[in-house]
Each structure stands twice: as structure tokens, then as C-alpha cells.
Design a protein around this motif. Structure first.
Motif, PDB file in Angstrom:
ATOM      1  N   LEU A 166       0.849  -1.209   0.000  1.00 20.15           N
ATOM      2  CA  LEU A 166       0.000   0.000   0.000  1.00 20.15           C
ATOM      3  C   LEU A 166       0.882   1.256   0.000  1.00 20.15           C
ATOM      4  N   ASP A 167       1.628   1.434  -1.095  1.00 18.08           N
ATOM      5  CA  ASP A 167       2.512   2.608  -1.185  1.00 18.08           C
ATOM      6  C   ASP A 167       1.732   3.797  -1.735  1.00 18.08           C
ATOM      7  N   VAL A 168       0.757   4.241  -0.960  1.00 14.27           N
ATOM      8  CA  VAL A 168      -0.048   5.403  -1.344  1.00 14.27           C
ATOM      9  C   VAL A 168       0.000   6.402  -0.188  1.00 14.27           C
ATOM     10  N   TYR A 221      -1.708  -7.082   3.613  1.00 15.40           N
ATOM     11  CA  TYR A 221      -1.389  -5.765   3.033  1.00 15.40           C
ATOM     12  C   TYR A 221      -0.116  -5.232   3.664  1.00 15.40           C
ATOM     13  N   LYS A 222       0.772  -4.722   2.815  1.00 12.16           N
ATOM     14  CA  LYS A 222       2.040  -4.204   3.306  1.00 12.16           C
ATOM     15  C   LYS A 222       1.930  -2.702   3.565  1.00 12.16           C
ATOM     16  N   VAL A 223       2.277  -2.322   4.797  1.00 13.54           N
ATOM     17  CA  VAL A 223       2.292  -0.909   5.167  1.00 13.54           C
ATOM     18  C   VAL A 223       3.752  -0.518   5.373  1.00 13.54           C
ATOM     19  N   LEU A 245       8.930  -1.665   7.876  1.00 17.47           N
ATOM     20  CA  LEU A 245       9.699  -0.476   8.265  1.00 17.47           C
ATOM     21  C   LEU A 245      11.200  -0.769   8.300  1.00 17.47           C
ATOM     22  N   LYS A 246      11.571  -1.976   7.950  1.00 19.53           N
ATOM     23  CA  LYS A 246      12.985  -2.390   7.808  1.00 19.53           C
ATOM     24  C   LYS A 246      13.855  -1.887   8.959  1.00 19.53           C
ATOM     25  N   PHE A 247      13.574  -2.386  10.159  1.00 20.35           N
ATOM     26  CA  PHE A 247      14.342  -1.937  11.328  1.00 20.35           C
ATOM     27  C   PHE A 247      15.833  -2.246  11.154  1.00 20.35           C
ATOM     28  N   VAL A 298      19.082  -8.171   0.280  1.00 17.10           N
ATOM     29  CA  VAL A 298      19.585  -7.024  -0.490  1.00 17.10           C
ATOM     30  C   VAL A 298      18.375  -6.454  -1.227  1.00 17.10           C
ATOM     31  N   LEU A 299      18.190  -5.152  -1.181  1.00 21.90           N
ATOM     32  CA  LEU A 299      17.024  -4.542  -1.833  1.00 21.90           C
ATOM     33  C   LEU A 299      16.956  -4.958  -3.302  1.00 21.90           C
ATOM     34  N   THR A 300      15.751  -5.183  -3.789  1.00 20.40           N
ATOM     35  CA  THR A 300      15.612  -5.626  -5.184  1.00 20.40           C
ATOM     36  C   THR A 300      15.906  -4.495  -6.172  1.00 20.40           C
ATOM     37  N   SER A 301      16.088  -3.287  -5.670  1.00 19.87           N
ATOM     38  CA  SER A 301      16.488  -2.174  -6.542  1.00 19.87           C
ATOM     39  C   SER A 301      18.008  -2.116  -6.696  1.00 19.87           C
ATOM     40  N   VAL A 303      13.089 -14.408   4.733  1.00 22.82           N
ATOM     41  CA  VAL A 303      13.799 -13.246   4.165  1.00 22.82           C
ATOM     42  C   VAL A 303      13.014 -12.620   3.026  1.00 22.82           C
ATOM     43  N   ILE A 304      13.353 -11.356   2.784  1.00 27.14           N
ATOM     44  CA  ILE A 304      12.858 -10.652   1.608  1.00 27.14           C
ATOM     45  C   ILE A 304      13.993 -10.733   0.584  1.00 27.14           C
ATOM     46  N   ALA A 305      13.679 -11.260  -0.583  1.00 26.50           N
ATOM     47  CA  ALA A 305      14.720 -11.410  -1.607  1.00 26.50           C
ATOM     48  C   ALA A 305      14.068 -11.366  -2.973  1.00 26.50           C
ATOM     49  N   ALA A 327       8.964 -12.256  -1.914  1.00 26.30           N
ATOM     50  CA  ALA A 327       9.613 -11.672  -3.089  1.00 26.30           C
ATOM     51  C   ALA A 327       8.935 -10.414  -3.619  1.00 26.30           C
ATOM     52  N   PRO A 328       9.599  -9.256  -3.455  1.00 24.69           N
ATOM     53  CA  PRO A 328       9.171  -8.061  -4.192  1.00 24.69           C
ATOM     54  C   PRO A 328       9.881  -8.100  -5.562  1.00 24.69           C
ATOM     55  N   GLY A 329       9.824  -7.009  -6.312  1.00 28.56           N
ATOM     56  CA  GLY A 329      10.468  -7.026  -7.630  1.00 28.56           C
ATOM     57  C   GLY A 329       9.628  -7.836  -8.596  1.00 28.56           C
ATOM     58  N   ILE A 330       8.325  -7.717  -8.485  1.00 28.59           N
ATOM     59  CA  ILE A 330       7.408  -8.448  -9.363  1.00 28.59           C
ATOM     60  C   ILE A 330       6.957  -7.504 -10.481  1.00 28.59           C
ATOM     61  N   ARG A 331       7.121  -7.951 -11.709  1.00 30.64           N
ATOM     62  CA  ARG A 331       6.708  -7.129 -12.852  1.00 30.64           C
ATOM     63  C   ARG A 331       5.920  -7.989 -13.837  1.00 30.64           C
ATOM     64  N   LEU A 332       4.860  -7.385 -14.371  1.00 24.09           N
ATOM     65  CA  LEU A 332       3.979  -8.139 -15.260  1.00 24.09           C
ATOM     66  C   LEU A 332       4.548  -8.202 -16.674  1.00 24.09           C
ATOM     67  N   ASP A 336      12.797   1.558 -10.902  1.00 27.88           N
ATOM     68  CA  ASP A 336      13.976   1.370 -10.072  1.00 27.88           C
ATOM     69  C   ASP A 336      14.254  -0.087  -9.698  1.00 27.88           C
ATOM     70  N   GLN A 337      13.337  -1.006  -9.949  1.00 30.92           N
ATOM     71  CA  GLN A 337      13.573  -2.403  -9.589  1.00 30.92           C
ATOM     72  C   GLN A 337      14.512  -3.051 -10.614  1.00 30.92           C
ATOM     73  N   LYS A 338      15.527  -3.788 -10.107  1.00 27.83           N
ATOM     74  CA  LYS A 338      16.518  -4.379 -11.023  1.00 27.83           C
ATOM     75  C   LYS A 338      16.377  -5.899 -11.132  1.00 27.83           C
ATOM     76  N   VAL A 371       3.563  -7.028  -4.352  1.00 23.35           N
ATOM     77  CA  VAL A 371       3.323  -6.262  -5.579  1.00 23.35           C
ATOM     78  C   VAL A 371       2.797  -4.876  -5.212  1.00 23.35           C
ATOM     79  N   GLY A 372       3.439  -3.865  -5.794  1.00 18.17           N
ATOM     80  CA  GLY A 372       3.010  -2.488  -5.555  1.00 18.17           C
ATOM     81  C   GLY A 372       2.531  -1.855  -6.840  1.00 18.17           C
ATOM     82  N   ARG A 373       3.445  -1.116  -7.488  1.00 17.09           N
ATOM     83  CA  ARG A 373       3.067  -0.305  -8.646  1.00 17.09           C
ATOM     84  C   ARG A 373       2.311  -1.017  -9.764  1.00 17.09           C
ATOM     85  N   PRO A 374       2.640  -2.290 -10.093  1.00 17.63           N
ATOM     86  CA  PRO A 374       1.855  -2.916 -11.170  1.00 17.63           C
ATOM     87  C   PRO A 374       0.349  -2.943 -10.856  1.00 17.63           C
ATOM     88  N   ILE A 375       0.008  -2.948  -9.567  1.00 19.74           N
ATOM     89  CA  ILE A 375      -1.414  -2.912  -9.184  1.00 19.74           C
ATOM     90  C   ILE A 375      -1.855  -1.472  -8.933  1.00 19.74           C
TER      91      ILE A 375
HETATM   92  O1  C5P Z   1       6.011  -0.980  -6.609  1.00 21.72           O
HETATM   93  P1  C5P Z   1       6.780  -2.250  -6.371  1.00 21.72           P
HETATM   94  O2  C5P Z   1       6.042  -3.487  -6.861  1.00 21.72           O
HETATM   95  O3  C5P Z   1       8.202  -2.183  -6.855  1.00 21.72           O
HETATM   96  O4  C5P Z   1       6.804  -2.372  -4.783  1.00 21.72           O
HETATM   97  C1  C5P Z   1       7.651  -3.241  -4.096  1.00 21.72           C
HETATM   98  C2  C5P Z   1       7.517  -2.979  -2.630  1.00 21.72           C
HETATM   99  O5  C5P Z   1       8.374  -3.863  -1.932  1.00 21.72           O
HETATM  100  C3  C5P Z   1       7.895  -1.567  -2.204  1.00 21.72           C
HETATM  101  O6  C5P Z   1       6.983  -1.190  -1.182  1.00 21.72           O
HETATM  102  C4  C5P Z   1       9.287  -1.697  -1.628  1.00 21.72           C
HETATM  103  O7  C5P Z   1       9.492  -0.821  -0.560  1.00 21.72           O
HETATM  104  C5  C5P Z   1       9.283  -3.124  -1.116  1.00 21.72           C
HETATM  105  N1  C5P Z   1      10.573  -3.812  -1.054  1.00 21.72           N
HETATM  106  C6  C5P Z   1      11.403  -4.006  -2.151  1.00 21.72           C
HETATM  107  N2  C5P Z   1      12.604  -4.657  -2.008  1.00 21.72           N
HETATM  108  C7  C5P Z   1      12.969  -5.140  -0.816  1.00 21.72           C
HETATM  109  C8  C5P Z   1      12.135  -4.963   0.286  1.00 21.72           C
HETATM  110  C9  C5P Z   1      10.924  -4.302   0.133  1.00 21.72           C
HETATM  111  O8  C5P Z   1      11.051  -3.605  -3.252  1.00 21.72           O
HETATM  112  N3  C5P Z   1      14.086  -5.822  -0.694  1.00 21.72           N
END
Ligand code: C5P
Length: 218
Positions: A8-10, A30-32, A59-61, A111-114, A137-139, A159-164, A170-172, A190-194
Motif C-alpha cells: 500500500l505505497d499510497v 497488506y504491506k504498510v 519499516l525495515k528496522f 539485499v534490496l531488489t532495486s 527473508v525478503i529477496a 519476493a518483491p520485484g514483481i513485474r507483469l 527502479d527495480q533491477k 506487488v506495488g506499482r503494477p497494481i
Molecule cells: O512498486 P513495487 O512493486 O516495486 O513495490 C515493491 C515494494 O516492496 C515496495 O513497497 C518496496 O518498498 C518493497 N521492497 C522491495 N525490495 C525489498 C524490500 C521491500 O522492493 N528488498
């Protein structure tokens, strides 16, 4: 539990509430993150729970062990289902987070998916997170199968970094929902694609329909 987590990145409570109501047939968690939490904090969490859904507090402490432990305790009082800590915080911090009694699930960011990285780095952090008794883990979806192989099936991969389709942002380290589930991800985030779709309902429905057919071979 449904494997789609909607990020919910709004910016506003009303927008978030509309999204929860619209997508709730296909989303259980839902992810806050900071964007919404800094604005509407507790009301957002209450709204999601009042709709019968779970909260993933992202909140990635990443702080000294005592502060992270108290942060996990505070999140626990909010009644969230899961939360994130950053694996970079190290062994003592991860153990302090995991030591909280009756706590939410703790998922460590590898490691951030970006960011561009090598699988060895992700695996190193996943092993550390497991040794410190976090729940997963988030990967990137591209690393899910390897993490399951190294850390076991019970250790969750989110798993974030989901693209249709080919999307330029910015996601790599990205993959489609089907590939992510096939590779063994327990949840996809999934964020922006939705969020950016003309109809979030239609996109979430089509993701749901595409992943329920997937056979996971681990
Ligand atoms: O919009 P998008 O689908 O890229 O959203 C991915 C979400 O997952 C974002 O809220 C981002 O903060 C989060 N996230 C990420 N990579 C991580 C951890 C969290 O993209 N490693």
C-alpha cells in the motif's frame, strides 16, 4: 493464505481504504511501509484488520539491538502479522529481534531488489537470518529457489520485484508472478503494477488466477 501481498505505497488513508476494499477478494496481507505509516500509522493498521486482513509492517528496522527489540515489541502490540528488519544490522540485532516472545513473523531484508548484487551475498544474509531464528527473508524472486535449497523449505521467502511485463523503473532483480511462485516464493509483494493500473481489481484478479495454476517444484 493467498500468496499476494499488496504494497500500500499510497499517501492517504482514503486511497488505502479504497484499495483494500477493492482487492480484498484476492489479497489476505497488506504491506504498510513508511509512506503510509508515517501519515496514518495506527488508523491504517486498524482499518486493514477491521476488514479481516493481515498487516505486514515493512519499516525495515536497522538499529542497535536494544532499540530493534523494543521496536518489535511495539509492533507486536499493534497486532501485525509480520515485520521487516534489515540483515545488515548483523547477528546481535537479528537475534534481539527474534527473541521477543509471541512476536509477529520477522522477515529479514537481504539485499534490496532495486540494487544489483550477486546470489552469494543474498545467500550469506539468508543463512545469517536463519541462524538468528528469524522466520524468513525478503529477496528477489530470482533467488528464491536457491534460498530454499540452502535454508530449507520452512524458511520463508517473500519476493518483491514483481513485474507483469518489461517495466522500466527502479527495480533491477525482477520476475513475473508465475516465475516467482514457481521458484518457491511463499509470498509475492506487488506495488506499482497494481497501484498504477486503471483497474487494480482486474490486475490483482489476473495475478491471482495466474499463480494458482503454478506448480511449485522444489
Ligand atoms: O512498486 P513495487 O512493486 O516495486 O513495490 C515493491 C515494494 O516492496 C515496495 O513497497 C518496496 O518498498 C518493497 N521492497 C522491495 N525490495 C525489498 C524490500 C521491500 O522492493 N528488498
Amino acid at each position: 493464505m493467498n500468496k499476494i501481498i499488496l504494497a500500500l505505497d499510497v499517501c492517504g488513508f482514503k486511497e488505502a481504504e479504497k484499495l483494500v476494499k477493492e482487492t480484498s477478494p484476492y489479497v489476505d496481507v497488506y504491506k504498510v511501509g513508511p509512506i503510509l505509516f508515517l501519515q496514518s500509522g495506527k488508523e491504517i493498521i486498524k482499518m486493514i484488520k477491521d476488514n479481516g486482513k493481515e498487516v505486514f509492517l515493512d519499516l525495515k528496522f536497522h538499529d542497535i539491538p536494544a532499540t530493534v527489540k523494543r521496536s518489535v515489541e511495539s509492533a507486536n502490540e499493534l497486532g501485525v502479522f509480520s515485520l521487516t528488519v534489515h540483515s545488515v544490522g548483523g547477528e546481535e540485532m537479528l537475534k534481539a529481534a527474534a527473541s521477543v516472545k509471541n512476536r509477529p513473523k520477522i522477515w529479514a531484508v537481504t539485499v534490496l531488489t532495486s540494487q544489483i548484487t550477486v546470489p552469494e551475498e543474498v545467500i550469506k544474509r539468508a543463512r545469517l537470518a536463519k541462524a538468528c531464528e528469524t522466520d524468513g527473508v525478503i529477496a528477489s524472486p530470482l533467488e528464491a529457489a536457491l534460498i530454499k535449497k540452502e535454508c530449507g523449505k520452512e524458511f520463508s521467502v517473500i519476493a518483491p520485484g514483481i513485474r507483469l511485463a518489461e517495466a522500466v523503473d527502479d527495480q533491477k532483480r525482477v520476475a513475473t508472478p508465475e516465475v516467482a511462485i514457481q521458484e518457491g516464493a511463499d509470498f509475492i509483494v506487488v506495488g506499482r503494477p497494481i497501484l498504477k493500473a486503471a483497474s487494480p481489481y482486474e490486475v490483482v484478479k489476473s495475478i491471482y488466477e495466474s499463480i494458482i495454476k503454478v506448480k511449485v517444484v522444489l
